[in-house]
Enzyme design. Structure first.
Site, short mmCIF file in Angstrom:
data_model
loop_
_atom_site.label_atom_id
_atom_site.label_comp_id
_atom_site.label_asym_id
_atom_site.label_seq_id
_atom_site.Cartn_x
_atom_site.Cartn_y
_atom_site.Cartn_z
N ASN A 41 41.50 14.64 -28.72
CA ASN A 41 41.81 15.00 -30.10
C ASN A 41 41.87 16.52 -30.26
O ASN A 41 41.15 17.26 -29.59
CB ASN A 41 40.83 14.36 -31.09
CG ASN A 41 39.37 14.58 -30.76
OD1 ASN A 41 39.00 14.73 -29.61
ND2 ASN A 41 38.54 14.62 -31.78
N ILE A 42 42.76 16.95 -31.15
CA ILE A 42 42.97 18.38 -31.42
C ILE A 42 42.93 18.55 -32.93
O ILE A 42 43.86 18.13 -33.63
CB ILE A 42 44.33 18.86 -30.87
CG1 ILE A 42 44.46 18.54 -29.37
CG2 ILE A 42 44.50 20.36 -31.11
CD1 ILE A 42 45.85 18.82 -28.79
N GLU A 43 41.85 19.12 -33.42
CA GLU A 43 41.68 19.24 -34.88
C GLU A 43 42.31 20.53 -35.41
O GLU A 43 42.73 21.40 -34.64
CB GLU A 43 40.19 19.16 -35.22
CG GLU A 43 39.61 17.81 -34.81
CD GLU A 43 38.19 17.58 -35.27
OE1 GLU A 43 37.49 18.54 -35.63
OE2 GLU A 43 37.78 16.40 -35.24
N CYS A 52 45.15 12.88 -33.14
CA CYS A 52 44.23 11.97 -32.44
C CYS A 52 44.55 12.01 -30.94
O CYS A 52 45.69 12.30 -30.53
CB CYS A 52 44.41 10.54 -32.93
SG CYS A 52 43.59 10.21 -34.50
N GLU A 54 45.03 9.64 -28.95
CA GLU A 54 46.08 8.68 -28.59
C GLU A 54 47.46 9.31 -28.76
O GLU A 54 48.35 9.13 -27.92
CB GLU A 54 45.99 7.42 -29.48
CG GLU A 54 44.74 6.59 -29.25
CD GLU A 54 43.53 7.03 -30.07
OE1 GLU A 54 43.50 8.20 -30.51
OE2 GLU A 54 42.63 6.21 -30.25
N CYS A 85 42.08 4.38 -34.52
CA CYS A 85 42.26 4.35 -35.97
C CYS A 85 43.52 3.55 -36.29
O CYS A 85 44.35 3.26 -35.42
CB CYS A 85 42.34 5.77 -36.54
SG CYS A 85 43.92 6.60 -36.22
N CYS A 88 46.85 5.13 -35.30
CA CYS A 88 47.10 5.12 -33.84
C CYS A 88 47.43 3.71 -33.34
O CYS A 88 48.18 3.56 -32.38
CB CYS A 88 45.93 5.72 -33.09
SG CYS A 88 45.95 7.52 -33.22
N1 THU Z 1 40.01 10.37 -33.50
C1 THU Z 1 40.83 10.16 -32.42
O1 THU Z 1 41.16 11.07 -31.67
N2 THU Z 1 41.27 8.89 -32.20
C2 THU Z 1 40.93 7.81 -32.95
O2 THU Z 1 41.51 6.73 -32.80
C3 THU Z 1 39.85 7.94 -33.95
C4 THU Z 1 39.63 9.33 -34.43
C5 THU Z 1 39.54 11.74 -33.75
C6 THU Z 1 40.24 12.43 -34.88
C7 THU Z 1 39.21 13.44 -35.31
O3 THU Z 1 39.39 14.62 -34.55
C8 THU Z 1 37.88 12.82 -34.93
O4 THU Z 1 38.17 11.73 -34.08
C9 THU Z 1 37.06 12.34 -36.10
O5 THU Z 1 37.82 11.52 -36.92
#
Ligand code: THU
Length: 131
Positions: A41-43, A52, A54, A85, A88
């Site tokens: 994940n890259i916020e 996300c 994925e 999620c 995704c």
């Molecule tokens: N996140 C994912 O990378 N994949 C998912 O399917 C669930 C959530 C990440 C997004 C965010 O950076 C962190 O988890 C918290 O929501």
């Protein structure tokens, strides 16, 4: 192969950029040709721009010219299994085989296996467009 996918997902999770949630996610997907692609994940400070793990792995797969996913492994820094999620699940469906498996690993290394079709029942897919 599953062991290798788990190792790649774990390595990817350590590369996560998640200064806001502090929640690290790593995935590894396997295409029908046996190629593996990982993602984390890259916020973003503008939270809704977050990618996300994925999505990142799917992008790597597409750039490599692959389009059919048969298996996905997900690990996270959370205390429990991390399910994909809703958004995704839909992104994965776009490229999933009918029997695509999702293997979730918790931090203790226990594994739970699901079919994407069980996690996203009554889905809207390209078959519905009938074009
Ligand atoms: N996140 C994912 O990378 N994949 C998912 O399917 C669930 C959530 C990440 C997004 C965010 O950076 C962190 O988890 C918290 O929501």
């Amino acid at each position: 192969m599953l062991t290798q996918m788990y190792a790649l997902a774990l390595t990817a999770s350590k590369q996560a950029y998640s200064p806001y949630s502090h929640f690290k996610v790593g995935v590894c997907l396997e295409t029908t040709s046996g190629q593996l692609f990982s993602g984390c994940n890259i916020e973003n400070v503008s939270y809704s721009l977050t990618l996300c793990a994925e999505s990142v792995a799917i992008a790597a797969m597409i750039i490599a010219g692959e389009q059919a996913i048969q298996r996905l492994v997900i690990v996270s820094s959370g205390i429990d299994f991390c399910s994909p999620c809703g958004a995704c699940r839909q992104r994965l469906l776009e490229f999933a085989t009918d029997t695509m498996e999702i293997h979730l690993f918790n931090p203790a290394g226990d594994c739970r296996k699901h079919l994407l079709s069980d996690l996203l029942p009554y889905s809207f897919s390209k078959k519905d467009l009938a074009i």
